[in-house]
Write an enzyme that holds these catalytic residues in place. Structure first.
Site, PDB file in Angstrom:
ATOM      1  N   ALA A  58      36.531  24.816  53.774  1.00  0.00           N
ATOM      2  CA  ALA A  58      34.773  24.324  53.979  1.00  0.00           C
ATOM      3  C   ALA A  58      34.288  25.776  53.838  1.00  0.00           C
ATOM      4  O   ALA A  58      33.352  25.950  53.025  1.00  0.00           O
ATOM      5  CB  ALA A  58      34.976  24.209  54.854  1.00  0.00           C
ATOM      6  N   GLY A  71      29.062  26.380  51.669  1.00  0.00           N
ATOM      7  CA  GLY A  71      27.928  25.481  51.266  1.00  0.00           C
ATOM      8  C   GLY A  71      27.505  24.307  51.545  1.00  0.00           C
ATOM      9  O   GLY A  71      26.939  23.613  51.965  1.00  0.00           O
ATOM     10  N   ASP A 100      45.418  24.983  58.213  1.00  0.00           N
ATOM     11  CA  ASP A 100      45.524  24.518  57.188  1.00  0.00           C
ATOM     12  C   ASP A 100      45.275  22.767  57.497  1.00  0.00           C
ATOM     13  O   ASP A 100      46.446  22.476  57.857  1.00  0.00           O
ATOM     14  CB  ASP A 100      47.226  24.929  56.477  1.00  0.00           C
ATOM     15  CG  ASP A 100      47.738  24.185  54.957  1.00  0.00           C
ATOM     16  OD1 ASP A 100      46.942  23.463  54.910  1.00  0.00           O
ATOM     17  OD2 ASP A 100      48.135  24.972  54.349  1.00  0.00           O
ATOM     18  N   CYS A 153      35.801  21.407  41.960  1.00  0.00           N
ATOM     19  CA  CYS A 153      34.975  21.879  40.660  1.00  0.00           C
ATOM     20  C   CYS A 153      36.035  22.129  39.200  1.00  0.00           C
ATOM     21  O   CYS A 153      35.643  22.961  38.761  1.00  0.00           O
ATOM     22  CB  CYS A 153      34.372  22.922  40.975  1.00  0.00           C
ATOM     23  SG  CYS A 153      35.770  24.540  41.870  1.00  0.00           S
TER      24      CYS A 153
END
Length: 451
Positions: free
Chosen positions: A266, A270, A316, A389
């Site tokens: 997390a 955002g 984790d 990303c």
């Protein structure tokens, strides 16, 4: 504060990056903070110049090395380390900044050498800078660099990867895109405001901002807006900084009121806060991260935005047991997994030099493990959104293809036609944002559900 001092601060930051392997953003923040402690007041124009020089020289170091080597009788590797950085600062200004007079660039570069105990090499500095300036007045000196990796300033393995993935004709566009200053994108917090209200606040402050196509709550702010925390309505929690591509992830997840949702990786929050926004502060969002100090950022963001349905959990994801920890399985899971970040190279000036050809394949193993674990947390009719990303296929398509092979009872669910992510969806149903085509960070995302 003179521009000469600004270049000294840039030199100090670049020393930390090149010689101590400091992260570019950390080095820049440290040197600017030290300047404040020394009672050096920097006008906004000087701060921008320092930032441009530090990030620009870091991104373009391979190009700068090639230019210097073409004009230096000495191998650049034999130059004193400080002199090499000073010359990089000078050459960067000559090649990539057009708002500073060339004669001033040469003069300040020579003076910077003198001020850093390199007086004996000031003649050499003057000579090489004037040679480059004379050549630049006659021709495009960058055009003489034939090697694409040096011309665009990337590791050779990245150029080869992109040639294979996108074709030779796309190389210039993708390389140039990642060499530009990043956009500043905002996401409106609908708990407090509408997009029109935020745009009106920016218009009143005379800060250029416009809606982002395909994103109902997205705003792109014009270059040079300054300190984010000083922008209109930041303190009131009307918006968050979030790139356009990252905003698509939550739309693909499509959270519904009163649902239980897990955001498994997390921090800094955002997407967590976007999920809460879409839930209208109902239901429950469990924000997982393995580092407590990263979860503090999630808590800070939720507090500023007025979000009350988020609980942070230090763990984790590969060790998480939903039924044991939260008492039930969940409706939806977001796995924004750790990745190589090769879709956001413009945001991290030194990232291209830190990654290796092997790293994406190592990360793919971790990503697959997290995805495998997540199948145990979700209700039978629930969904998982996997996102990165990066634009490396080993971390994206290959992870998902292998997962579907191992789990034939799971399938890809393409975004519905009215979903903002649908504009970027492929024939396979996953969503892939390509920076050089969409003018957004490189992202991959896919929605998965049991058949």
């Amino acid at each position: 504060m003179t521009s000469k001092n600004s270049r000294q601060i840039a030199l100090e930051a670049l020393r930390l990056i090149q010689r101590r392997k400091a992260y570019a953003d950390v080095a820049l923040d440290f040197t600017l903070s030290r300047a404040r402690q020394n009672n050096i007041i920097l006008p906004e124009s000087d701060r921008r110049l320092i930032t441009e020089l530090v990030y620009g020289c870091t991104r373009r170091q391979k190009t700068l090395q090639a230019v210097l080597q073409n004009f230096s009788q000495k191998p650049t590797t034999k130059l004193p380390p400080d002199l090499l950085i000073i010359l990089q600062i000078g050459v960067y200004q000559l090649c990539f900044l057009d708002r500073i007079k060339p004669s001033a660039i040469v003069h300040t570069t020579v003076e910077l050498a003198k001020e850093n105990n390199l007086t004996g090499l000031s003649g050499f500095t003057n000579g090489i800078m004037r040679s480059i300036l004379r050549a630049k007045e006659k021709e495009d000196i960058l055009a003489n660099i034939s090697d694409p990796a040096s011309f665009y300033s990337y590791p050779e393995w990245l150029i080869e990867l992109w040639q294979k993935e996108f074709g030779q004709e796309a190389i210039a566009n993708i390389c140039n895109w990642f060499n530009q200053t990043p956009h500043l994108d905002l996401r409106v917090n609908l708990l407090h405001a509408t997009r029109d209200q935020v745009l009106a606040a920016f218009t009143e402050a005379k800060i250029p901002a416009e809606p982002i196509p395909h994103l109902p709550d997205g705003i792109r702010v014009g270059q040079g807006a300054g300190d984010v925390s000083q922008l209109p309505k930041f303190k009131e929690g009307w918006w968050s900084v979030q790139d356009a591509s990252a905003q698509l992830v939550t739309y693909l997840l499509d959270p519904q009121p009163n649902e239980i949702i897990i955001d498994a990786c997390a921090a800094p929050g955002g997407k967590t806060t976007h999920i809460s926004d879409r839930l209208k502060n109902t239901g429950k969002v469990y924000a997982l991260d393995r580092l407590a100090n990263r979860l503090k950022k999630v808590d800070q963001n939720t507090a500023r935005l007025g979000i009350t349905n988020v609980e942070t959990l230090e763990i984790d994801a590969r060790e998480f047991d939903a039924e044991k920890v939260i008492g039930s399985k969940c409706d939806r899971i977001l796995l924004d997994v750790p990745c190589s970040g090769l879709g956001t190279l413009h945001r991290h000036a030194d990232a291209r030099w830190r990654q290796t050809p092997d790293e994406p394949y190592k990360l793919a193993k971790t990503q697959s493990e997290i995805l495998e674990c997540a199948t145990q947390w979700v209700k039978p009719e629930g969904v998982i959104v996997y996102s990165t990303c990066t634009i490396h296929p080993a971390e994206n398509e290959e992870v998902i293809t292998q997962f579907l092979t191992n789990h034939p009872d799971w399938q890809i669910v393409p975004p519905s036609v009215d979903n903002p992510a649908a504009h970027f969806a492929s024939d396979r149903g996953w969503v892939k944002v390509l920076p050089h085509e969409h003018d957004m960070d490189g992202f991959f995302m896919v929605k998965l559900q049991k058949s």
